[in-house]
Motif scaffolding. Structure first.
Motif, PDB file in Angstrom:
ATOM      1  N   LEU A  46       0.844  -1.197   0.000  1.00 14.07           N
ATOM      2  CA  LEU A  46       0.000   0.000   0.000  1.00 14.07           C
ATOM      3  C   LEU A  46       0.877   1.244   0.000  1.00 14.07           C
ATOM      4  N   PRO A  47       1.516   1.555  -1.129  1.00 12.66           N
ATOM      5  CA  PRO A  47       2.422   2.705  -1.115  1.00 12.66           C
ATOM      6  C   PRO A  47       1.673   4.031  -0.950  1.00 12.66           C
ATOM      7  N   TYR A  48       0.467   4.125  -1.491  1.00  8.39           N
ATOM      8  CA  TYR A  48      -0.295   5.377  -1.376  1.00  8.39           C
ATOM      9  C   TYR A  48      -1.693   5.049  -0.861  1.00  8.39           C
ATOM     10  N   PRO A  49      -1.844   4.904   0.454  1.00  7.67           N
ATOM     11  CA  PRO A  49      -3.152   4.484   0.990  1.00  7.67           C
ATOM     12  C   PRO A  49      -4.276   5.450   0.643  1.00  7.67           C
ATOM     13  N   LEU A  50      -3.991   6.751   0.704  1.00 10.12           N
ATOM     14  CA  LEU A  50      -5.030   7.746   0.430  1.00 10.12           C
ATOM     15  C   LEU A  50      -5.480   7.661  -1.024  1.00 10.12           C
ATOM     16  N   MET A  51      -4.495   7.498  -1.923  1.00 13.29           N
ATOM     17  CA  MET A  51      -4.812   7.391  -3.347  1.00 13.29           C
ATOM     18  C   MET A  51      -5.618   6.134  -3.623  1.00 13.29           C
ATOM     19  N   THR A  52      -5.232   5.013  -2.980  1.00 13.56           N
ATOM     20  CA  THR A  52      -5.972   3.768  -3.175  1.00 13.56           C
ATOM     21  C   THR A  52      -7.421   3.924  -2.735  1.00 13.56           C
ATOM     22  N   ALA A  53      -7.611   4.555  -1.567  1.00 11.25           N
ATOM     23  CA  ALA A  53      -8.977   4.739  -1.055  1.00 11.25           C
ATOM     24  C   ALA A  53      -9.792   5.620  -1.997  1.00 11.25           C
ATOM     25  N   ALA A 103      -3.439   0.148  -9.512  1.00 10.35           N
ATOM     26  CA  ALA A 103      -3.150   1.502  -9.984  1.00 10.35           C
ATOM     27  C   ALA A 103      -2.182   2.210  -9.050  1.00 10.35           C
ATOM     28  N   ALA A 104      -2.385   2.042  -7.725  1.00 14.29           N
ATOM     29  CA  ALA A 104      -1.479   2.679  -6.769  1.00 14.29           C
ATOM     30  C   ALA A 104      -0.084   2.081  -6.869  1.00 14.29           C
ATOM     31  N   ALA A 105      -0.001   0.771  -7.145  1.00 13.60           N
ATOM     32  CA  ALA A 105       1.316   0.151  -7.323  1.00 13.60           C
ATOM     33  C   ALA A 105       2.020   0.733  -8.541  1.00 13.60           C
ATOM     34  N   THR A 106       1.251   1.003  -9.609  1.00  8.95           N
ATOM     35  CA  THR A 106       1.834   1.637 -10.792  1.00  8.95           C
ATOM     36  C   THR A 106       2.380   3.016 -10.446  1.00  8.95           C
ATOM     37  N   LEU A 107       1.635   3.745  -9.599  1.00  8.73           N
ATOM     38  CA  LEU A 107       2.115   5.055  -9.160  1.00  8.73           C
ATOM     39  C   LEU A 107       3.443   4.927  -8.446  1.00  8.73           C
ATOM     40  N   GLY A 108       3.606   3.830  -7.680  1.00  4.47           N
ATOM     41  CA  GLY A 108       4.851   3.621  -6.960  1.00  4.47           C
ATOM     42  C   GLY A 108       6.036   3.545  -7.909  1.00  4.47           C
ATOM     43  N   VAL A 109       5.818   2.963  -9.106  1.00  5.54           N
ATOM     44  CA  VAL A 109       6.892   2.866 -10.093  1.00  5.54           C
ATOM     45  C   VAL A 109       7.330   4.259 -10.550  1.00  5.54           C
ATOM     46  N   LEU A 110       6.368   5.205 -10.595  1.00  4.06           N
ATOM     47  CA  LEU A 110       6.675   6.548 -11.083  1.00  4.06           C
ATOM     48  C   LEU A 110       7.626   7.305 -10.164  1.00  4.06           C
TER      49      LEU A 110
END
Lengths: 93, 127, 166
Positions: free
Chosen positions: C9-16, C44-51
């Motif tokens: 869960l790299p971006y919990p707020l974004m995932t929610a 999608a949030a995992a993809t954001l983590g790659v960025l």
């Protein structure tokens, strides 16, 4: 009585919005520069979204809202792409 | 036709009518500005009226009508609102930047020159 | 355990937020919708983590709320002001122009928020940002009093954004 008033207001709202779309279209056709046309196109998209919303209120159908959502999304993407093109199409980065 | 609006109480109909008129009126004023203003940088301010308060009023009217009628959830309006809030500033900012870039590359004296720096590099985008 | 949570869960707020949008679009909270939406928003949030986005924390919801209220009031007021300018009969007697404002704010998300606030308010448009000098270039429709605009941007928005993001 109140229903007639509301229906009349919705009709008037739609006429105002169509006039706004006509003005925006005029700016698209007239220019004078490319950025003016893109600005007019963006305004046209936003006004079209609003017109669809008023149709949705008038008919109570959910389909208009889906259409409004899609128009709003398409308008954003196309304006962003056009603006980016205006920046990159002319000057090599 | 339009029997779904017949159940709307008078107060809700009145408020919705006012909101609709205000929203459409503001949008129209914005496009009048789009026609009247003399330069692009003035014109870029004009449609903001429609895309902030104009569409806001109409979305509010729609939410009011459908939540009072309870015919369906008002969730789609919330989505459109969020979309508008996020996208409007971005499109206008991109357009203004593109116009500035074009005017500077043409050497127009209507726009301020880039801040003088040792290497003449265009300013970084703020995103 | 914490490391695993961070990776999943790299971006919990974004995932929610993504999950909420998915549920809104479907207008249902059926188990199948929730599961599919959950998987999609996690991916999608995992993809954001790659960025590898610049880090930033969201704190102080009270300040954020007061800023939101302030911006809403300002949007109302400037809608009125711009509408009056447009409807004024003398078309040419307006003073509008560019204004360069030095900033103290340097946090990237703070600058992005400031750009959105300035542009969403009718009458002001964010045009450019100079990273080296940390100045912004705005175009202002009704540029009668430059100092007043500088005070508005710096006093009303920048101090609160610095509290929020720095």
């Amino acid at each position: 009585m109140m229903l007639k008033l509301l229906m009349g207001t919705i009709f008037l709202t739609q006429i105002l919005l169509v006039a706004a779309m006509a003005f925006a279209t005029f700016r698209v056709l007239r220019g004078p520069r490319a950025q003016d046309r893109v600005l007019g196109l963006d305004t046209l998209y936003v006004t079209a979204t609003m017109l669809l919303l008023t149709f949705g209120i008038r008919t109570g159908s959910i389909l208009y809202f889906e259409a409004a959502l899609i128009i709003a999304l398409l308008g954003f993407v196309s304006t962003a792409a056009l603006a980016k093109f205006l920046m990159r199409g002319e000057v090599i980065e | 036709m339009n029997n779904h609006l017949a159940d709307l109480p008078a107060w809700a109909a009145a408020i919705a009518a006012l909101l609709l008129l205000a929203g459409a009126g503001l949008t129209l004023i914005g496009t009048v500005g789009l026609l009247r203003f003399g330069s692009f940088y003035q014109r870029v301010h004009a449609p903001t009226l429609g895309s902030t308060l104009g569409i806001g009023c109409i979305l509010l009217a729609s939410m009011l009508v459908f939540s009072v009628l309870e015919s369906r959830a008002i969730l789609h309006e919330l989505l459109i609102t969020a979309l508008m809030v996020v996208t409007t500033p971005i499109t206008l900012m991109l357009l203004a930047r593109a116009a500035l870039y074009r005017d500077r590359s043409e050497g127009s004296d209507e726009v301020p020159p880039p801040p003088s720096s040792p290497d003449a590099r265009p300013p970084e985008p703020a995103e | 355990m914490r490391g695993l949570m961070r990776r999943l869960l790299p971006y919990p707020l974004m995932t929610a937020t993504l999950l909420a949008v998915w549920l809104l679009l479907n207008e249902s909270v059926a188990p199948g919708t929730v599961i599919l939406g959950g998987v999609l928003s996690l991916a999608a949030a995992a993809t954001l983590g790659v960025l590898d986005l610049p880090g930033g924390r969201f704190r102080r919801p009270a300040v954020a709320l007061s800023l939101l209220g302030l911006v809403l009031v300002d949007i109302l007021r400037s809608n009125w002001a711009v509408a009056k300018i447009i409807l004024r009969p003398d078309g040419g007697g307006r003073v509008s122009g560019f204004l360069r404002i030095p900033l103290d704010l340097r946090a990237p998300y703070g600058l992005a928020t400031l750009a959105c606030i300035v542009t969403a308010t009718p009458g002001t448009v964010w045009v450019a940002y100079d990273r080296r000098r940390n100045t912004i270039l705005l175009h202002i429709l009704d540029l009668v009093d430059e100092q007043e605009w500088i005070d508005t941007i710096k006093g009303r928005y920048e101090t609160r954004l610095m509290e929020l993001f720095e």
